[in-house]
Design a protein around this motif. Structure first.
Motif, PDB file in Angstrom:
ATOM      1  N   SER A 242       0.853  -1.188   0.000  1.00 12.00           N
ATOM      2  CA  SER A 242       0.000   0.000   0.000  1.00 12.00           C
ATOM      3  C   SER A 242       0.889   1.239   0.000  1.00 12.00           C
ATOM      4  CB  SER A 242      -0.920   0.013   1.225  1.00 12.00           C
ATOM      5  OG  SER A 242      -0.150   0.078   2.418  1.00 12.00           O
ATOM      6  N   VAL A 243       0.433   2.270  -0.702  1.00  6.88           N
ATOM      7  CA  VAL A 243       1.187   3.512  -0.803  1.00  6.88           C
ATOM      8  C   VAL A 243       0.228   4.685  -0.631  1.00  6.88           C
ATOM      9  CG1 VAL A 243       2.731   4.923  -2.205  1.00  6.88           C
ATOM     10  CG2 VAL A 243       2.794   2.430  -2.422  1.00  6.88           C
ATOM     11  N   ILE A 244       0.614   5.630   0.216  1.00  7.17           N
ATOM     12  CA  ILE A 244      -0.134   6.874   0.395  1.00  7.17           C
ATOM     13  C   ILE A 244       0.738   7.994  -0.153  1.00  7.17           C
ATOM     14  CG2 ILE A 244      -1.281   8.405   2.037  1.00  7.17           C
ATOM     15  CD1 ILE A 244      -1.257   6.009   4.002  1.00  7.17           C
ATOM     16  N   GLY A 245       0.185   8.850  -1.002  1.00  2.45           N
ATOM     17  CA  GLY A 245       1.013   9.877  -1.613  1.00  2.45           C
ATOM     18  C   GLY A 245       0.305  11.211  -1.772  1.00  2.45           C
ATOM     19  N   THR A 246       1.103  12.218  -2.069  1.00  2.00           N
ATOM     20  CA  THR A 246       0.570  13.556  -2.309  1.00  2.00           C
ATOM     21  C   THR A 246       1.444  14.270  -3.327  1.00  2.00           C
ATOM     22  OG1 THR A 246      -0.080  15.649  -1.265  1.00  2.00           O
ATOM     23  CG2 THR A 246       1.911  14.595  -0.438  1.00  2.00           C
ATOM     24  N   SER A 247       0.867  15.227  -4.017  1.00  2.83           N
ATOM     25  CA  SER A 247       1.623  16.079  -4.932  1.00  2.83           C
ATOM     26  C   SER A 247       1.181  17.524  -4.721  1.00  2.83           C
ATOM     27  CB  SER A 247       1.401  15.662  -6.388  1.00  2.83           C
ATOM     28  OG  SER A 247       0.052  15.842  -6.783  1.00  2.83           O
ATOM     29  N   TYR A 248       2.136  18.423  -4.832  1.00  5.38           N
ATOM     30  CA  TYR A 248       1.856  19.841  -4.631  1.00  5.38           C
ATOM     31  C   TYR A 248       2.440  20.623  -5.803  1.00  5.38           C
ATOM     32  CZ  TYR A 248       1.599  24.462  -2.473  1.00  5.38           C
ATOM     33  OH  TYR A 248       1.323  25.781  -2.215  1.00  5.38           O
ATOM     34  N   LYS A 249       1.573  21.269  -6.539  1.00  3.27           N
ATOM     35  CA  LYS A 249       1.984  22.043  -7.703  1.00  3.27           C
ATOM     36  C   LYS A 249       2.228  23.483  -7.266  1.00  3.27           C
ATOM     37  CE  LYS A 249       0.685  22.658 -12.552  1.00  3.27           C
ATOM     38  NZ  LYS A 249      -0.378  22.406 -13.567  1.00  3.27           N
ATOM     39  N   ILE A 250       3.488  23.795  -7.009  1.00  2.06           N
ATOM     40  CA  ILE A 250       3.845  25.132  -6.537  1.00  2.06           C
ATOM     41  C   ILE A 250       3.578  26.170  -7.615  1.00  2.06           C
ATOM     42  CG2 ILE A 250       5.770  26.551  -5.730  1.00  2.06           C
ATOM     43  CD1 ILE A 250       6.942  24.045  -4.455  1.00  2.06           C
ATOM     44  N   SER A 251       3.856  25.823  -8.865  1.00  2.00           N
ATOM     45  CA  SER A 251       3.574  26.692 -10.006  1.00  2.00           C
ATOM     46  C   SER A 251       3.397  25.795 -11.228  1.00  2.00           C
ATOM     47  CB  SER A 251       4.712  27.693 -10.237  1.00  2.00           C
ATOM     48  OG  SER A 251       5.887  27.024 -10.660  1.00  2.00           O
ATOM     49  N   ASN A 252       3.129  26.398 -12.381  1.00  2.00           N
ATOM     50  CA  ASN A 252       3.001  25.608 -13.601  1.00  2.00           C
ATOM     51  C   ASN A 252       4.312  24.952 -13.994  1.00  2.00           C
ATOM     52  OD1 ASN A 252       0.273  26.177 -13.955  1.00  2.00           O
ATOM     53  ND2 ASN A 252       0.704  28.063 -15.084  1.00  2.00           N
ATOM     54  N   GLU A 253       5.418  25.439 -13.419  1.00  2.00           N
ATOM     55  CA  GLU A 253       6.744  24.923 -13.769  1.00  2.00           C
ATOM     56  C   GLU A 253       7.360  24.008 -12.711  1.00  2.00           C
ATOM     57  OE1 GLU A 253       5.981  28.291 -14.199  1.00  2.00           O
ATOM     58  OE2 GLU A 253       5.547  27.820 -16.304  1.00  2.00           O
ATOM     59  N   PHE A 254       6.789  23.985 -11.499  1.00  2.00           N
ATOM     60  CA  PHE A 254       7.462  23.250 -10.430  1.00  2.00           C
ATOM     61  C   PHE A 254       6.452  22.441  -9.618  1.00  2.00           C
ATOM     62  CE2 PHE A 254       9.738  23.159  -6.199  1.00  2.00           C
ATOM     63  CZ  PHE A 254      10.739  22.285  -6.619  1.00  2.00           C
ATOM     64  N   THR A 255       6.726  21.122  -9.491  1.00  2.00           N
ATOM     65  CA  THR A 255       5.855  20.210  -8.747  1.00  2.00           C
ATOM     66  C   THR A 255       6.687  19.370  -7.794  1.00  2.00           C
ATOM     67  OG1 THR A 255       4.325  20.048 -10.626  1.00  2.00           O
ATOM     68  CG2 THR A 255       4.165  18.340  -8.941  1.00  2.00           C
ATOM     69  N   MET A 256       6.170  19.184  -6.572  1.00  2.00           N
ATOM     70  CA  MET A 256       6.822  18.337  -5.586  1.00  2.00           C
ATOM     71  C   MET A 256       5.893  17.184  -5.222  1.00  2.00           C
ATOM     72  SD  MET A 256       8.696  21.074  -3.047  1.00  2.00           S
ATOM     73  CE  MET A 256       9.651  19.750  -2.292  1.00  2.00           C
ATOM     74  N   THR A 257       6.483  16.012  -4.936  1.00  2.00           N
ATOM     75  CA  THR A 257       5.703  14.828  -4.590  1.00  2.00           C
ATOM     76  C   THR A 257       6.297  14.124  -3.379  1.00  2.00           C
ATOM     77  OG1 THR A 257       6.987  13.429  -6.082  1.00  2.00           O
ATOM     78  CG2 THR A 257       5.006  14.453  -6.988  1.00  2.00           C
ATOM     79  N   ALA A 258       5.463  13.351  -2.688  1.00  2.00           N
ATOM     80  CA  ALA A 258       5.925  12.560  -1.541  1.00  2.00           C
ATOM     81  C   ALA A 258       5.035  11.335  -1.402  1.00  2.00           C
ATOM     82  CB  ALA A 258       5.898  13.385  -0.262  1.00  2.00           C
ATOM     83  N   ASP A 259       5.652  10.202  -1.035  1.00  2.00           N
ATOM     84  CA  ASP A 259       4.940   8.935  -0.838  1.00  2.00           C
ATOM     85  C   ASP A 259       5.384   8.284   0.462  1.00  2.00           C
ATOM     86  OD1 ASP A 259       3.478   9.046  -3.134  1.00  2.00           O
ATOM     87  OD2 ASP A 259       4.352   7.264  -4.065  1.00  2.00           O
ATOM     88  N   LEU A 260       4.475   7.545   1.068  1.00  2.00           N
ATOM     89  CA  LEU A 260       4.784   6.707   2.221  1.00  2.00           C
ATOM     90  C   LEU A 260       4.302   5.299   1.918  1.00  2.00           C
ATOM     91  CD1 LEU A 260       5.648   6.280   5.216  1.00  2.00           C
ATOM     92  CD2 LEU A 260       3.286   6.825   5.841  1.00  2.00           C
ATOM     93  N   LYS A 261       5.237   4.328   1.980  1.00  2.00           N
ATOM     94  CA  LYS A 261       4.877   2.923   1.786  1.00  2.00           C
ATOM     95  C   LYS A 261       5.086   2.200   3.102  1.00  2.00           C
ATOM     96  CE  LYS A 261       7.369  -0.140  -0.540  1.00  2.00           C
ATOM     97  NZ  LYS A 261       8.026  -0.884  -1.646  1.00  2.00           N
ATOM     98  N   PRO A 262       4.034   2.009   3.884  1.00  2.00           N
ATOM     99  CA  PRO A 262       4.189   1.381   5.207  1.00  2.00           C
ATOM    100  C   PRO A 262       4.487  -0.110   5.098  1.00  2.00           C
ATOM    101  CG  PRO A 262       1.876   1.763   4.735  1.00  2.00           C
ATOM    102  CD  PRO A 262       2.643   2.391   3.608  1.00  2.00           C
ATOM    103  N   ALA A 263       5.221  -0.618   6.084  1.00  2.00           N
ATOM    104  CA  ALA A 263       5.536  -2.049   6.163  1.00  2.00           C
ATOM    105  C   ALA A 263       4.625  -2.700   7.190  1.00  2.00           C
ATOM    106  CB  ALA A 263       6.992  -2.240   6.557  1.00  2.00           C
ATOM    107  N   PHE A 264       4.199  -3.927   6.891  1.00  2.00           N
ATOM    108  CA  PHE A 264       3.311  -4.649   7.791  1.00  2.00           C
ATOM    109  C   PHE A 264       3.999  -5.833   8.475  1.00  2.00           C
ATOM    110  CE2 PHE A 264       0.486  -2.728   4.610  1.00  2.00           C
ATOM    111  CZ  PHE A 264      -0.362  -2.007   5.440  1.00  2.00           C
ATOM    112  N   THR A 265       5.211  -6.169   8.036  1.00  2.00           N
ATOM    113  CA  THR A 265       5.934  -7.286   8.624  1.00  2.00           C
ATOM    114  C   THR A 265       7.361  -6.859   8.950  1.00  2.00           C
ATOM    115  OG1 THR A 265       6.608  -8.097   6.442  1.00  2.00           O
ATOM    116  CG2 THR A 265       4.575  -9.001   7.367  1.00  2.00           C
ATOM    117  N   LYS A 266       8.062  -7.697   9.715  1.00  2.00           N
ATOM    118  CA  LYS A 266       9.398  -7.346  10.187  1.00  2.00           C
ATOM    119  C   LYS A 266      10.477  -7.500   9.112  1.00  2.00           C
ATOM    120  CE  LYS A 266       8.449  -8.534  15.023  1.00  2.00           C
ATOM    121  NZ  LYS A 266       8.824  -9.390  16.178  1.00  2.00           N
ATOM    122  N   ASP A 267      10.211  -8.280   8.059  1.00  2.00           N
ATOM    123  CA  ASP A 267      11.261  -8.518   7.067  1.00  2.00           C
ATOM    124  C   ASP A 267      11.338  -7.433   5.994  1.00  2.00           C
ATOM    125  OD1 ASP A 267       8.869  -9.247   6.008  1.00  2.00           O
ATOM    126  OD2 ASP A 267       9.528 -11.173   5.209  1.00  2.00           O
TER     127      ASP A 267
END
Length: 340
Positions: A242-267
């Motif tokens: 599973s992945v939770i993500g977001t994107s933020y368009k600061i302007s028409n020329e610049f975009t930033m993104t971030a994702d979190l992929k949580p782990a459910f097991t120890k390995d």
């Protein structure tokens, strides 16, 4: 008109609430499936990250998903396709295994909510181990959110590489060579997978995404050998992610993104991913990103990339390149795409 208002005011909110609960429930039921595995580290059909643009942004793409790459990263983003798109990606992982992906996508004409669909083929390996995945995806706007789903068919074959005795008879005896040939395991596998995706446009600049990859993903293996070493018929599942993500368009020329992929097991470890894209001169794109697992190991991944767009009448030819640096071995990804 009264009937339409009733649908809008009563049915749609209930429908959206039900869908949201389905996504949460899907996320939760994936967890016990993980614990049923011997390991949640994928082996066959591993996700190597395809599409030069998403990988160049640190593989933080589930909250952006605004082109043909949405088919792989979040099928809900297929509704962002404004034109027909075709794409080819190639990548050589660890300098050993070549992965190729061909994909096509298009918006679906509709007088109502936005819709989009896509189809992709991923192919890798050789006679020793060959894998193929066919993915069909669909996205549709439903009220304030966009929902998407993928259906995947998987096929693998292994152990069909030749055995030339002349390569070994100066080291091993004929008896040892015959024993090695009889122990060679070969066979095939068939399976399927289901992905679910969601996008929510908070405003014109901020977007949130959720990707449930391989929510259901059994693979049926069938192996045999001349001896009794082969396991025969058995079923394993590709690990759920599973992945939770977001994107933020600061302007028409610049975009930033971030994702979190949580782990459910120890390995496996929870992974944080982030990236950015800067457009220059309307045709040049510069990208960079980082992937970092929450652990004590030095397993960070740094990525850099660029892209060019070249207009041809009413069509656009796009070329994207990405260099991924990691501890084991660095790799390159090339994508050539065409909108028409």
């Amino acid at each position: 008109m009264k009937t339409m208002k009733t649908i809008k005011n009563q049915f749609i909110p209930k429908f959206m609430k039900t869908l949201s609960l389905c996504f949460v429930f899907g996320w939760l039921i994936g967890t016990p499936n993980l614990f049923a595995q011997k390991s949640s580290i994928p082996g066959a059909f591993v996700d190597v990250g395809l599409g030069a643009r998403p990988v160049a942004m640190g593989s933080a793409y589930s909250g952006l998903a605004d082109d043909i790459n949405a088919l792989f990263w979040n099928p809900a983003g297929l509704t962002n396709l404004k034109e027909k798109q075709a794409s080819f990606t190639t990548a050589k992982i660890f300098g050993l295994i070549t992965y190729n992906m061909v994909s096509v996508g298009m918006p679906i004409p509709s007088d109502g909510p936005k819709q989009g669909a896509g189809l992709a083929l991923i192919y890798s390996g050789d006679e020793m181990l060959r894998e193929m995945t066919i993915t069909a995806g669909f996205g549709r706007e439903v009220g304030p959110v966009t929902l998407g789903a993928n259906l995947k068919y998987r096929y693998a074959s292994f152990g069909n590489n030749g055995f030339n005795e002349a390569d070994y008879n100066f080291i091993f005896s004929q008896e040892e060579i015959d024993l090695g040939k009889s122990n060679q395991v070969r066979g095939s596998a068939n399976g399927f997978g289901i992905d679910l995706g969601l996008l929510y446009q908070f405003d014109s600049t901020l977007r949130f995404g959720l990707m449930l990859r391989d929510l259901v993903a059994p693979v049926m293996w069938n192996s045999q050998s001349d001896s009794k070493l082969a396991k025969g018929k058995y079923t394993e599942s590709v690990p759920f992610e599973s992945v939770i993500g977001t994107s933020y368009k600061i302007s028409n020329e610049f975009t930033m993104t971030a994702d979190l992929k949580p782990a459910f097991t120890k390995d496996v470890s929870t992974t944080i991913r982030g990236g950015a894209e800067l457009r220059l001169f309307k045709f040049l794109f510069v990208r960079a990103g980082l992937q970092n697992s929450v652990n004590s190991e030095n397993d960070e991944k740094y990525v850099f990339g660029f892209g060019f767009n070249y207009g041809i009448k009413k069509s656009t030819l796009k070329f994207d390149y990405t260099y991924l640096s990691e501890q084991l071995a660095s790799s390159n990804r090339l994508t050539l795409s065409f909108t028409f």
